[in-house]
Design a protein around this motif. Sequence first.
Motif, PDB file in Angstrom:
ATOM      1  N   ARG A  30      11.641  -1.124   9.688  1.00 24.41           N
ATOM      2  CA  ARG A  30      10.636  -1.047   8.450  1.00 24.41           C
ATOM      3  C   ARG A  30       9.684  -2.074   8.640  1.00 24.41           C
ATOM      4  NH1 ARG A  30      14.619   2.332   4.640  1.00 24.41           N
ATOM      5  NH2 ARG A  30      15.102   0.285   4.021  1.00 24.41           N
ATOM      6  N   GLU A  31      10.009  -3.300   8.726  1.00 26.80           N
ATOM      7  CA  GLU A  31       9.211  -4.455   8.417  1.00 26.80           C
ATOM      8  C   GLU A  31       8.798  -5.093   9.597  1.00 26.80           C
ATOM      9  OE1 GLU A  31       9.025  -4.530   5.436  1.00 26.80           O
ATOM     10  OE2 GLU A  31      10.641  -3.464   4.704  1.00 26.80           O
ATOM     11  N   CYS A  40      -0.649  -6.706   4.499  1.00 27.13           N
ATOM     12  CA  CYS A  40      -0.054  -5.780   3.706  1.00 27.13           C
ATOM     13  C   CYS A  40       0.917  -6.331   2.929  1.00 27.13           C
ATOM     14  CB  CYS A  40       0.614  -4.640   4.655  1.00 27.13           C
ATOM     15  SG  CYS A  40       1.778  -5.122   5.711  1.00 27.13           S
ATOM     16  N   ALA A  44       0.675  -6.558  -1.478  1.00 36.49           N
ATOM     17  CA  ALA A  44       1.835  -6.190  -2.223  1.00 36.49           C
ATOM     18  C   ALA A  44       2.346  -7.260  -3.019  1.00 36.49           C
ATOM     19  CB  ALA A  44       2.987  -5.781  -1.274  1.00 36.49           C
ATOM     20  N   ILE A  48       2.351  -7.075  -7.142  1.00 31.31           N
ATOM     21  CA  ILE A  48       3.593  -7.605  -8.187  1.00 31.31           C
ATOM     22  C   ILE A  48       3.190  -8.801  -8.937  1.00 31.31           C
ATOM     23  CG2 ILE A  48       5.935  -8.458  -8.078  1.00 31.31           C
ATOM     24  CD1 ILE A  48       6.131  -7.016  -5.230  1.00 31.31           C
ATOM     25  N   GLN A  70      13.840  -7.487  -6.222  1.00 28.68           N
ATOM     26  CA  GLN A  70      12.705  -7.468  -7.440  1.00 28.68           C
ATOM     27  C   GLN A  70      13.038  -6.596  -8.627  1.00 28.68           C
ATOM     28  OE1 GLN A  70       9.189  -5.286  -5.625  1.00 28.68           O
ATOM     29  NE2 GLN A  70       8.528  -4.600  -7.488  1.00 28.68           N
ATOM     30  N   LEU A 150      11.801  11.317  -1.290  1.00 30.58           N
ATOM     31  CA  LEU A 150      10.485  12.177  -0.704  1.00 30.58           C
ATOM     32  C   LEU A 150       9.679  11.289  -0.146  1.00 30.58           C
ATOM     33  CD1 LEU A 150       9.497  15.157  -0.281  1.00 30.58           C
ATOM     34  CD2 LEU A 150       8.210  14.672  -2.094  1.00 30.58           C
TER      35      LEU A 150
ATOM     36  N   PHE B  73       4.224   3.722 -11.061  1.00 28.01           N
ATOM     37  CA  PHE B  73       3.949   3.505  -9.755  1.00 28.01           C
ATOM     38  C   PHE B  73       4.631   2.107  -9.479  1.00 28.01           C
ATOM     39  CE2 PHE B  73       0.545   6.172 -11.907  1.00 28.01           C
ATOM     40  CZ  PHE B  73       0.851   7.322 -10.831  1.00 28.01           C
ATOM     41  N   ILE B  74       5.402   1.702  -8.624  1.00 27.91           N
ATOM     42  CA  ILE B  74       5.807   0.510  -8.458  1.00 27.91           C
ATOM     43  C   ILE B  74       5.469  -0.032  -7.218  1.00 27.91           C
ATOM     44  CG2 ILE B  74       8.085  -0.641  -8.202  1.00 27.91           C
ATOM     45  CD1 ILE B  74       9.266   1.753  -9.750  1.00 27.91           C
ATOM     46  N   PRO B  75       4.967  -1.175  -7.340  1.00 27.87           N
ATOM     47  CA  PRO B  75       4.484  -2.133  -6.069  1.00 27.87           C
ATOM     48  C   PRO B  75       5.661  -2.609  -5.521  1.00 27.87           C
ATOM     49  CG  PRO B  75       3.792  -3.405  -7.836  1.00 27.87           C
ATOM     50  CD  PRO B  75       4.304  -2.093  -8.462  1.00 27.87           C
ATOM     51  N   GLY B  76       5.817  -2.908  -4.279  1.00 25.40           N
ATOM     52  CA  GLY B  76       6.995  -3.706  -3.627  1.00 25.40           C
ATOM     53  C   GLY B  76       6.556  -4.333  -2.317  1.00 25.40           C
ATOM     54  N   ILE B  77       7.335  -5.241  -1.875  1.00 24.44           N
ATOM     55  CA  ILE B  77       7.421  -5.985  -0.680  1.00 24.44           C
ATOM     56  C   ILE B  77       7.795  -5.027   0.457  1.00 24.44           C
ATOM     57  CG2 ILE B  77       7.742  -8.029   0.972  1.00 24.44           C
ATOM     58  CD1 ILE B  77       5.908  -8.426  -1.695  1.00 24.44           C
ATOM     59  N   ARG B  79       9.287  -2.040   3.224  1.00 22.41           N
ATOM     60  CA  ARG B  79       8.372  -1.021   4.015  1.00 22.41           C
ATOM     61  C   ARG B  79       6.840  -1.557   4.025  1.00 22.41           C
ATOM     62  NH1 ARG B  79      11.166   4.242   2.896  1.00 22.41           N
ATOM     63  NH2 ARG B  79      13.189   3.679   2.107  1.00 22.41           N
ATOM     64  N   GLY B  81       4.953  -3.452   2.380  1.00 21.64           N
ATOM     65  CA  GLY B  81       4.266  -3.646   1.080  1.00 21.64           C
ATOM     66  C   GLY B  81       3.914  -2.132   0.448  1.00 21.64           C
ATOM     67  N   TRP B  83       3.735   0.948  -1.793  1.00 24.32           N
ATOM     68  CA  TRP B  83       4.089   1.371  -3.412  1.00 24.32           C
ATOM     69  C   TRP B  83       4.777   2.713  -3.243  1.00 24.32           C
ATOM     70  CZ3 TRP B  83       1.453   0.163  -8.110  1.00 24.32           C
ATOM     71  CH2 TRP B  83       0.474  -1.202  -7.981  1.00 24.32           C
ATOM     72  N   ARG B  84       5.711   2.747  -4.253  1.00 23.59           N
ATOM     73  CA  ARG B  84       6.648   3.939  -4.636  1.00 23.59           C
ATOM     74  C   ARG B  84       6.179   4.354  -5.999  1.00 23.59           C
ATOM     75  NH1 ARG B  84      12.471   2.306  -3.116  1.00 23.59           N
ATOM     76  NH2 ARG B  84      11.299   0.968  -1.528  1.00 23.59           N
ATOM     77  N   CYS B 118       0.847   5.781  -3.109  1.00 18.63           N
ATOM     78  CA  CYS B 118       2.355   5.884  -2.859  1.00 18.63           C
ATOM     79  C   CYS B 118       2.893   6.430  -1.313  1.00 18.63           C
ATOM     80  CB  CYS B 118       2.931   6.468  -4.027  1.00 18.63           C
ATOM     81  SG  CYS B 118       2.729   5.638  -5.519  1.00 18.63           S
ATOM     82  N   GLN B 119       3.788   5.770  -0.757  1.00 19.23           N
ATOM     83  CA  GLN B 119       4.222   6.270   0.564  1.00 19.23           C
ATOM     84  C   GLN B 119       5.540   6.996   0.243  1.00 19.23           C
ATOM     85  OE1 GLN B 119       4.233   3.472   3.487  1.00 19.23           O
ATOM     86  NE2 GLN B 119       2.230   2.492   2.667  1.00 19.23           N
ATOM     87  N   LEU B 120       6.232   6.901  -0.998  1.00 19.26           N
ATOM     88  CA  LEU B 120       7.487   7.196  -1.240  1.00 19.26           C
ATOM     89  C   LEU B 120       7.612   7.781  -2.707  1.00 19.26           C
ATOM     90  CD1 LEU B 120      10.326   7.170   0.244  1.00 19.26           C
ATOM     91  CD2 LEU B 120      10.729   5.023  -0.979  1.00 19.26           C
TER      92      LEU B 120
END
Lengths: 152, 152
Positions: A30-31, A40, A44, A48, A70, A150, B73-77, B79, B81, B83-84, B118-120
């Motif tokens: 995935r990374e 990207c 991100a 954050i 996180q 999902l 809406f949660i940003p993350g590193i 996947r 970067g 968002w989920r 968001c991707q997820l």
Amino acid sequence: MDTIIFRTATLADLEAIVSLLADDALGALRETVASPPAACYVSAFQAIAADANQRLVVAADGDVIVGTLQLSFIPGIARRGAWRGQIEAVRIAASHRSAGVGQRLFEWAMAACRARGCQLLQLTTDKGRPDAHRFYEKLGFVASHEGYKLAL
Amino acid sequence: MDTIIFRTATLADLEAIVSLLADDALGALRETVASPPAACYVSAFQAIAADANQRLVVAADGDVIVGTLQLSFIPGIARRGAWRGQIEAVRIAASHRSAGVGQRLFEWAMAACRARGCQLLQLTTDKGRPDAHRFYEKLGFVASHEGYKLAL
């Protein structure tokens, strides 16, 4: 072990964080590991850092990043307006696994959530990670919920 | 059905939201219904409203609130970067269950998450809610994760 500290990540830690996320059977697919980190990841990191309810954390042994997670602090109406802490993207460097770093990182994270008034801490973990399940259960977590995902 | 709209909640909706959260075997033990709502709920509403990455949503049939959920809406590193989106505190009024309101509310929530990049989309649901599991699986959610909780 005694030299490890836990702190909020800086942009200088980002490359090491991405490397930790990629050093894993699921993460490797995935990374993208690069120096400097791909745009990207920088975007991100900035999202954050700009959100007072998000906290990207590292375990640092001197200049070496040996763990990351996180924390999200989520306000909600349910449970009489309880805040909940949430943990995502947990990784401990292969060199430091089974040495108690993960446990200390989680104890630090739990204290950070209590300090923010959270009444509940939650996380989901892939059903294909039985070692992680044992780790969380030892810390007192209960697998009371199904974790649904999902792709959008 | 055709008269139901989905929108961000206002403070005027809070009493109805708390009533919906309490109208449930698990929620009845956890919530306090009062008019006006207790101060703990007002504080929680304000914390959600102050956070651009939180959105409290209602389904409204004219003046009647018939459903609610909270979007985060949660940003993350991880996947690259990504968002989920995350959904918590889902309730549909007993009078409107099995009538498609929940499905429409979720379709609306998915579109809101896509609009935010968001991707997820993720949620957890108590293992003691088999009807909810069927509902989420019909929408395409996969129960790939264990959902762990810890009281702080």
